[in-house]
Design a protein around this motif. Structure first.
Motif, short mmCIF file in Angstrom:
data_model
loop_
_atom_site.label_atom_id
_atom_site.label_comp_id
_atom_site.label_asym_id
_atom_site.label_seq_id
_atom_site.Cartn_x
_atom_site.Cartn_y
_atom_site.Cartn_z
N ALA A 1 0.83 -1.20 0.00
CA ALA A 1 0.00 0.00 0.00
C ALA A 1 0.87 1.26 0.00
N GLU A 2 1.94 1.24 0.79
CA GLU A 2 2.83 2.39 0.83
C GLU A 2 3.58 2.57 -0.48
N ILE B 1 4.48 5.47 -5.62
CA ILE B 1 4.50 5.48 -7.09
C ILE B 1 3.53 6.53 -7.61
N GLN B 2 2.34 6.60 -7.01
CA GLN B 2 1.37 7.60 -7.45
C GLN B 2 1.89 9.01 -7.20
N SER B 3 2.56 9.23 -6.07
CA SER B 3 3.14 10.54 -5.78
C SER B 3 4.17 10.92 -6.84
N MET B 4 5.00 9.96 -7.23
CA MET B 4 6.00 10.23 -8.27
C MET B 4 5.32 10.58 -9.58
N ASN C 1 2.56 12.00 -9.91
CA ASN C 1 1.99 13.33 -9.74
C ASN C 1 3.06 14.41 -9.65
N GLY C 2 4.32 14.03 -9.71
CA GLY C 2 5.41 15.00 -9.71
C GLY C 2 5.96 15.35 -8.34
N LYS C 3 5.48 14.69 -7.29
CA LYS C 3 5.99 14.97 -5.95
C LYS C 3 7.21 14.09 -5.70
N VAL C 4 8.30 14.69 -5.30
CA VAL C 4 9.53 13.96 -5.05
C VAL C 4 9.98 14.26 -3.62
N TYR C 5 10.34 13.21 -2.89
CA TYR C 5 10.81 13.35 -1.52
C TYR C 5 12.33 13.37 -1.49
N THR C 6 12.87 14.06 -0.49
CA THR C 6 14.31 13.93 -0.24
C THR C 6 14.52 12.59 0.45
#
Length: 56
Positions: A29-30, A35-38, A40-45
């Motif tokens: 689930a995580e 993957i969905q965040s990526m 959508n263009g959101k990238v984490y440090t």
């Protein structure tokens, strides 16, 4: 975290009763959320990613 995964984790941590399948489901689930965040263009440090992993 997906609500279903969060519920499973919370209930199982309190009861100390979880299975390997529960852990796999929570991880899956995580990963789907990430993957969905990526997409959508959101990238984490890397620090933000480790903080999220530590919560699991």
């Amino acid at each position: 975290m997906a609500p279903e995964a969060q519920s499973i984790i919370k209930n199982n941590v309190i009861n100390c009763n979880y299975s390997e399948q529960d852990a796999i489901y929570a991880l899956h689930a995580e990963l789907e959320k990430g993957i969905q965040s990526m997409k959508n263009g959101k990238v984490y440090t890397i620090e933000e990613a480790w903080e999220e992993l530590d919560k699991i």
